[in-house]
Design a protein around this motif. Structure first.
Motif, PDB file in Angstrom:
ATOM      1  N   SER A  78       0.828  -1.193   0.063  1.00 60.22           N
ATOM      2  CA  SER A  78       0.024  -0.002   0.049  1.00 60.22           C
ATOM      3  C   SER A  78       0.783   1.019   0.047  1.00 60.22           C
ATOM      4  N   THR A  79       1.845   1.319   0.244  1.00 60.71           N
ATOM      5  CA  THR A  79       2.856   2.298   0.539  1.00 60.71           C
ATOM      6  C   THR A  79       3.065   2.918  -0.827  1.00 60.71           C
ATOM      7  N   PHE A  80       3.267   2.046  -1.846  1.00 63.61           N
ATOM      8  CA  PHE A  80       3.344   2.566  -3.414  1.00 63.61           C
ATOM      9  C   PHE A  80       1.964   3.079  -3.758  1.00 63.61           C
ATOM     10  N   VAL A  81       0.814   2.518  -3.408  1.00 66.25           N
ATOM     11  CA  VAL A  81      -0.369   2.829  -3.855  1.00 66.25           C
ATOM     12  C   VAL A  81      -0.722   4.399  -3.546  1.00 66.25           C
ATOM     13  N   ASN A  92       3.530  10.840  -6.447  1.00 63.44           N
ATOM     14  CA  ASN A  92       5.169  10.742  -6.502  1.00 63.44           C
ATOM     15  C   ASN A  92       5.426   9.884  -7.577  1.00 63.44           C
ATOM     16  N   ALA A  93       6.237  10.697  -8.406  1.00 64.25           N
ATOM     17  CA  ALA A  93       6.612   9.754  -9.898  1.00 64.25           C
ATOM     18  C   ALA A  93       7.198   8.706  -9.647  1.00 64.25           C
ATOM     19  N   ASN A  94       8.200   8.531  -8.582  1.00 68.59           N
ATOM     20  CA  ASN A  94       8.834   7.202  -8.377  1.00 68.59           C
ATOM     21  C   ASN A  94       7.872   6.185  -8.084  1.00 68.59           C
ATOM     22  N   ASP A  95       7.131   6.286  -7.162  1.00 67.81           N
ATOM     23  CA  ASP A  95       6.137   5.493  -6.730  1.00 67.81           C
ATOM     24  C   ASP A  95       5.204   4.829  -7.957  1.00 67.81           C
ATOM     25  N   GLU A  96       4.968   5.836  -8.875  1.00 67.24           N
ATOM     26  CA  GLU A  96       4.346   5.425  -9.945  1.00 67.24           C
ATOM     27  C   GLU A  96       5.166   4.309 -10.852  1.00 67.24           C
TER      28      GLU A  96
END
Ligand code: C2E
Ligand code: CA
Length: 716
Positions: free
Chosen positions: A644-647, A653-657
């Protein structure tokens, strides 16, 4: 005239070359020249020469004879050779009787007597010198008895001395208690003595021609004496400890001296190895060493050794950045026991305490008897600050059971103080002092408990321990509850699975999230029992829903790595499926990266067995924690779950995407499904759909709910 000349020449006369007496003057001149030559020869010859007349009286001596006897010739001449001033002895040291002496025999028999060894007293040196005597009798033509005898004496004192030395060396070689072996210059054994055979069991035959290294206990020596015997430069001998082997195969320590023997030209001829068996000496030495560093009563390390170990370990801890702990233990009311039951019982109790402590600590921990009834445990490399509290509690608990000494039932307890490296002290003395101070606080708190030097840590440790204690009872008290959270297909929004999420209804603290108690359960191993309970109840619930007609494909159950890595895990799953009657195809297990860490054949086998049974596998929290991408090729998983941290930040956040996109691409590339966890908004859902994610789970659809919630029907 000739007679006169002969008379004048005395004893020498008969030795002269006698020319024909046709011309008396020439004859006299010739005789004079000859006499002069002879005298010079007589005087300068190395050997001693003595003339005795028929009665054994000395008539003439040369310089060498004077030197041999240590007397001037005027004292010698005119005396009988048997006179007491000429002491003569045999080789065995006894007096040489006159009649047996070579001169007497030559005079008596008229025959030369040669090669007789005798000792001649040298008056000047006041010691005997050794000479070889040849006695040649002189006979006149027609006479039967010699009229004189010529004795020549050759000094052999030096030879006799070196012979003596040699025989002495031989006696020593064979009678000395030390083993000796001699090698040639190539270090091949050429000779051994009797003690060598007694000590090593090897005979001369066994070792002849072998290298010196043959006698070494190879495993125990750092340096071989074969190497050592290659003494070079000015070093001509070496001493040290060498482990040797006995013929029986038993190794023993020896104290060895290796010396080289060189010839007069400086060339090495031999190496002499002298050694003694020092097994007993070493044992005594070890025992003394042990006594110096151990308490004789409990055999535990004493203060000195403890300090030494802590000092040493702290250096490593400092270098590696690891933590360590000192536990200071004091027996409560020990003095009372000593006073009531006597010292013999007190000693027995201390020995039992030492034994119980030793049984509870790890191999790498040091237990020391610090003083009277005080013990110290040093724990190096502790996983976390709370870890020592566990040991402290175990130590306290172990004395719940009474101790029986000499028929007395004794009930004792411990007070324990804990200090931590580096936070409570950076050196041994400070750590022990602070652990001692903490121990005093434990006494004040009513004994039979432990205290950290830091008050906060004490509080945290107690909280954790009471939680662990309560957790062990949660199953018996039916305090666990399963919540369920729907998983949906992102395209259709329809329910595809349900994840079971456990909670604990703590008796005083209320509903507790798994993050608060799962790590504690994992640490104590109690997770295995909790995990089985969850699996059992989730399967029962799934069966019920299916029976009720709920269209749901999967019951998703979380599995801890601690639980999965047990060898009986697969069997437990099979047993539960069988007992609940749920078909394996309805079950999906979420495994974390830790489950695949070892990447062993056993792990792969377990995974394959689950898949073969029809169970689906998902990698939970993909992208966080430890996971080797290499494993992806080997493990038969069906789905990846994006954490969920990425979601949460997929929109901001472009990195997470990027990471989310990459995980989806990776999953699809490997023909795996991808589910995103923690979807809370439509925007997140839409972005994930755009990125190609297959499924989703999160508050947007439903938070985890109790099984009777109607959300499941709504999502069908
Ligand atoms: P997890 O497997 O990653 O479970 C998802 C966690 O995220 C759950 O927390 C869930 O309540 C929460 N969550 C669900 N949707 C959302 C959302 O939209 N936003 C946010 N912020 N959170 C959401 P929970 O139930 O507290 O579980 C925490 C962790 O405890 C789980 O993480 C899982 O690792 C572990 N756990 C739960 N039940 C079990 C179990 O039965 N066995 C084992 N071994 N671990 C379990
Ligand atoms: Ca999960």
């Amino acid at each position: 005239m000739l007679e006169k000349l002969k008379e004048a020449l005395g004893a020498f006369g008969s030795f002269f070359f006698m020319p024909p007496l046709t011309n008396p003057k020439l004859a006299i001149d010739t005789l004079r020249i000859s006499e002069a030559k002879y005298r010079s020869l007589f005087e300068n010859i190395d050997q001693g020469v003595i003339y005795l007349d028929a009665a054994g009286i000395v008539m003439a001596v040369n310089q060498a004879a004077e030197q041999l006897l240590g007397l001037p010739r005027d004292v010698i001449i005119g005396r009988k050779f048997a006179d007491s001033c000429f002491k003569v002895i045999k080789e065995d040291g006894s007096t040489f009787p006159e009649e047996q002496q070579s001169s007497a025999l030559a005079l008596h028999t008229g025959k030369p007597v040669e090669g007789v060894v005798m000792g001649l007293f040298n008056a000047e040196r006041q010691s005997y010198i050794w000479v070889v005597v040849n006695s040649v009798p002189e006979l006149r033509v027609g006479e039967q008895h010699p009229y004189q005898v010529l004795m020549t004496l050759t000094d052999v004192t030096r030879q006799k001395q070196s012979e003596g030395k040699l025989s002495m060396a031989s006696v020593i070689f064979n009678n000395i208690g030390e083993g000796i072996f001699v090698t040639d210059k190539d270090k091949k054994i050429i000779s051994v003595n009797e003690a060598f055979t007694t000590i090593t069991g090897f005979t001369q035959q066994d070792v002849y021609g072998r290298s010196a290294g043959f006698l070494q206990a190879k495993k125990k020596n750092l340096k071989s004496d074969d190497e050592l015997s290659g003494l070079t430069g000015n070093v001509t001998s070496w001493q040290g400890e060498v482990w040797r082997r006995h013929k029986s195969g038993i190794d023993f320590p020896s104290w060895t001296t290796v010396s080289e023997v060189r010839d007069s030209g400086g060339e090495v001829l031999h190496y002499v190895h002298v050694f003694m068996d020092i097994t007993h000496f070493k044992k005594a030495q070890d025992h003394l060493g042990f006594l110096a560093y151990h308490d004789p009563l409990t055999k535990l390390p004493n203060r000195l050794l403890l300090k030494d170990r802590i000092d040493h370990s702290l250096q490593t801890a400092l270098r590696e950045g690891s933590e360590a702990a000192v536990l200071f233990l004091d027996l409560d009311r020990f003095k009372g026991i000593n006073d009531t039951y006597g010292h013999a019982v007190g000693d027995g109790l201390l020995r039992e305490v030492a034994k119980r402590i030793k049984n509870l600590v790890r191999k790498e921990d040091t237990v020391s008897r610090y003083a009277g009834d005080e013990f110290v445990v040093f724990m190096e490399n502790i996983p976390d600050a709370k870890n020592p509290a566990k040991l402290a509690q175990k130590l306290i608990d172990t004395f719940d059971a009474p101790v029986y000494i000499k028929g007395f039932r004794l009930k004792i307890s411990l007070s324990v103080g804990i200090s931590l490296f580096p936070q409570d002290g950076k050196d041994t003395d400070t750590l022990i002092r602070n652990a001692d101070a903490a121990m005093y606080r434990a006494k004040k708190e009513g004994r039979n408990n432990f205290q950290y030097y830091s008050l906060e840590l004490t509080a945290e440790a107690f909280e954790k321990m009471s939680l662990e204690c309560a957790l062990r009872q949660c199953l018996d008290r039916h305090e666990l509850i399963l919540y369920y959270q729907p998983q949906v297909c992102l395209k259709t929004g329809k329910l595809v699975g349900v994840e079971s999420l456990v909670r604990w209804m703590h008796p005083t603290q209320g509903l507790m999230s798994p993050d608060q108690f799962i790590p504690i359960a994992e640490e104590s191993g109690f997770i295995v029992a909790i995990g089985e309970w969850v699996l059992q109840n989730a399967c029962i619930q799934m069966r019920r829903w299916l029976d009720e007609g709920l269209q749901v494909n999967k019951m998703v159950v979380n599995v801890s790595a601690v639980q999965f890595l047990r060898s009986d895990f697969v069997a437990a799953v099979e047993r539960i499926l069988h007992s609940t009657g749920l078909a394996p195809s309805y079950l999906e297990l979420e495994l974390t990266g830790g489950s695949f860490m070892d990447n062993s054949e056993q792990t792969i086998k377990a995974l394959n067995r689950l898949v073969a049974a029809g169970i689906d596998l998902t990698i939970d929290d993909f992208g966080v924690g430890c996971f080797s991408f290499n494993n992806l090729k080997r493990i038969p998983v069906k789905k990846l779950k994006i954490n969920s941290t990425f979601v949460v930040d997929v929109l901001n956040n472009a990195n997470d995407e990027d990471i989310t996109r990459a995980v989806i691409a990776l999953g699809h590339g490997l023909h795996l499904q991808v589910i995103a966890m923690g979807i809370e908004s439509n925007a997140q859902q839409n972005r994930l759909m755009d990125l190609g994610c297959d499924e989703g789970q999160g508050y947007l659809y439903s938070s985890p709910v109790l099984p009777w919630s109607n959300i499941f029907q709504q999502l069908m």
